[in-house]
Structure formats: C-alpha cells, structure tokens
Write a protein that holds these residues in place. Sequence first.
Motif, short mmCIF file in Angstrom:
data_model
loop_
_atom_site.label_atom_id
_atom_site.label_comp_id
_atom_site.label_asym_id
_atom_site.label_seq_id
_atom_site.Cartn_x
_atom_site.Cartn_y
_atom_site.Cartn_z
N HIS A 82 -9.03 -8.83 7.18
CA HIS A 82 -8.85 -8.02 5.98
C HIS A 82 -8.21 -6.68 6.35
O HIS A 82 -8.33 -6.21 7.47
N ALA A 83 -7.53 -6.12 5.36
CA ALA A 83 -6.91 -4.80 5.52
C ALA A 83 -7.20 -3.99 4.27
O ALA A 83 -7.23 -4.53 3.15
N ARG A 84 -7.43 -2.71 4.45
CA ARG A 84 -7.72 -1.80 3.35
C ARG A 84 -6.57 -0.80 3.24
O ARG A 84 -6.12 -0.26 4.26
N PHE A 85 -6.11 -0.58 2.01
CA PHE A 85 -4.98 0.31 1.76
C PHE A 85 -5.39 1.39 0.77
O PHE A 85 -6.07 1.11 -0.22
N TYR A 86 -4.97 2.61 1.03
CA TYR A 86 -5.28 3.77 0.20
C TYR A 86 -4.03 4.13 -0.59
O TYR A 86 -3.00 4.49 -0.01
N LEU A 87 -4.12 4.03 -1.92
CA LEU A 87 -2.94 4.13 -2.77
C LEU A 87 -3.12 5.15 -3.88
O LEU A 87 -4.23 5.38 -4.35
N GLU A 88 -2.01 5.70 -4.29
CA GLU A 88 -2.02 6.58 -5.45
C GLU A 88 -2.28 5.72 -6.69
O GLU A 88 -1.78 4.59 -6.77
N PRO A 89 -3.05 6.22 -7.64
CA PRO A 89 -3.28 5.45 -8.87
C PRO A 89 -1.97 5.17 -9.59
O PRO A 89 -0.99 5.88 -9.43
N GLY A 90 -1.98 4.11 -10.37
CA GLY A 90 -0.80 3.70 -11.12
C GLY A 90 -0.49 2.24 -10.87
O GLY A 90 -1.27 1.50 -10.27
N GLU A 91 0.67 1.82 -11.32
CA GLU A 91 1.08 0.44 -11.15
C GLU A 91 1.57 0.19 -9.73
O GLU A 91 2.33 1.00 -9.18
N ILE A 92 1.12 -0.92 -9.15
CA ILE A 92 1.59 -1.27 -7.81
C ILE A 92 2.03 -2.74 -7.82
O ILE A 92 1.59 -3.53 -8.66
N LEU A 93 2.90 -3.07 -6.89
CA LEU A 93 3.37 -4.42 -6.72
C LEU A 93 2.98 -4.89 -5.32
O LEU A 93 3.39 -4.29 -4.32
N LEU A 94 2.12 -5.91 -5.27
CA LEU A 94 1.72 -6.53 -4.01
C LEU A 94 2.60 -7.75 -3.80
O LEU A 94 2.76 -8.58 -4.70
N ARG A 95 3.16 -7.86 -2.62
CA ARG A 95 4.01 -8.99 -2.28
C ARG A 95 3.55 -9.53 -0.93
O ARG A 95 3.27 -8.75 -0.02
N ALA A 96 3.45 -10.85 -0.81
CA ALA A 96 3.00 -11.46 0.44
C ALA A 96 3.92 -12.62 0.81
O ALA A 96 4.43 -13.32 -0.06
N GLY A 97 4.12 -12.77 2.11
CA GLY A 97 4.96 -13.86 2.62
C GLY A 97 4.90 -13.90 4.13
O GLY A 97 4.12 -13.18 4.76
N ARG A 98 5.74 -14.74 4.70
CA ARG A 98 5.79 -14.84 6.16
C ARG A 98 6.13 -13.49 6.77
O ARG A 98 6.87 -12.69 6.22
#
Length: 145
Positions: A82-98
């Motif tokens: 697992h990984a934890r990410f600290y982000l500014e509030p608002g809309e985000i786009l998560l993308r995953a792939g090779r």
Amino acid sequence: MTGLFLPALLLALLVSGCAITPVPMSAAKQVPTDRLLAFQVATDDKTAIVTVIRDEGFIGSGCYYAVHINGVIAARLDVAEHARFYLEPGEILLRAGRDPQGEGLCGLGLNDWTQRETFLKPGEQKAFRLSIDANGKLDIMRSDF
C-alpha cells in the motif's frame, strides 16, 4: 462420473491459485521509499489522504504497477503493498497501469491503463484497490480501509 472428478478438481485448484485476493490494510506492506515518487508530504490539516492497496495473487505478480495522480507518477506498487498520498482537496484523477520502468514482459502493455476520478474534501481519507482479473485486466476501485 468419477472420471470427470479429477480433471474438475485440478481445474478448480488451478483457477483458485490464480485468484486475486483483496488485502486488508493491516496486512498490506508499505511501499518502500525508493518506489514512493510523489505526494508524500502533508502541507496542513486540510490535506486529504488517498491510500492505494494492491491486491495479491499470481496474475501480474512479477511486475510493478504504477499509480499516477493528476498526471504525475506517484508510486510503483508490488503485490500486497500500500501507498499513502497527501493531496490538496479538490478533484483528482487516479490512473494505474504497468510500470513505465518495467523491462521485458513487464514492459508490455504500457498503453493499457485504467483511471478513476474522485473529489477530495479537506481532511478526507479515501482508499482504493488495484485489482487484476483473470484476463489480466487492471482496475482501480474504491475500497474500505
């Protein structure tokens, strides 16, 4: 009738060996710091937190999978990490792939990825799972902690 039992049993064992299993947060290992690439600093108490947990299983287990957040590669995950990410509030786009650093067979399919949008409120925490089905199709979906 008994002639079909053994092949059916072997098929069931083979399929179950390939099964992808969700990993509870308590059992997932932290991604090593050398594969955590971005979004690792909380700026204030309004920072939102996104946790991504990769399922365990045989399919895809020889390769890392990359998580991008808003177009930035954020981490390279192995199975049951697992990984934890600290982000500014608002809309985000998560993308995953090779993993774009993958070599050999792990370098194939770099154009195959999946993405999800989410909106983060100040101080909110959300979890997502990386899951690979029996056909090798990757998905990123909301999860519970």
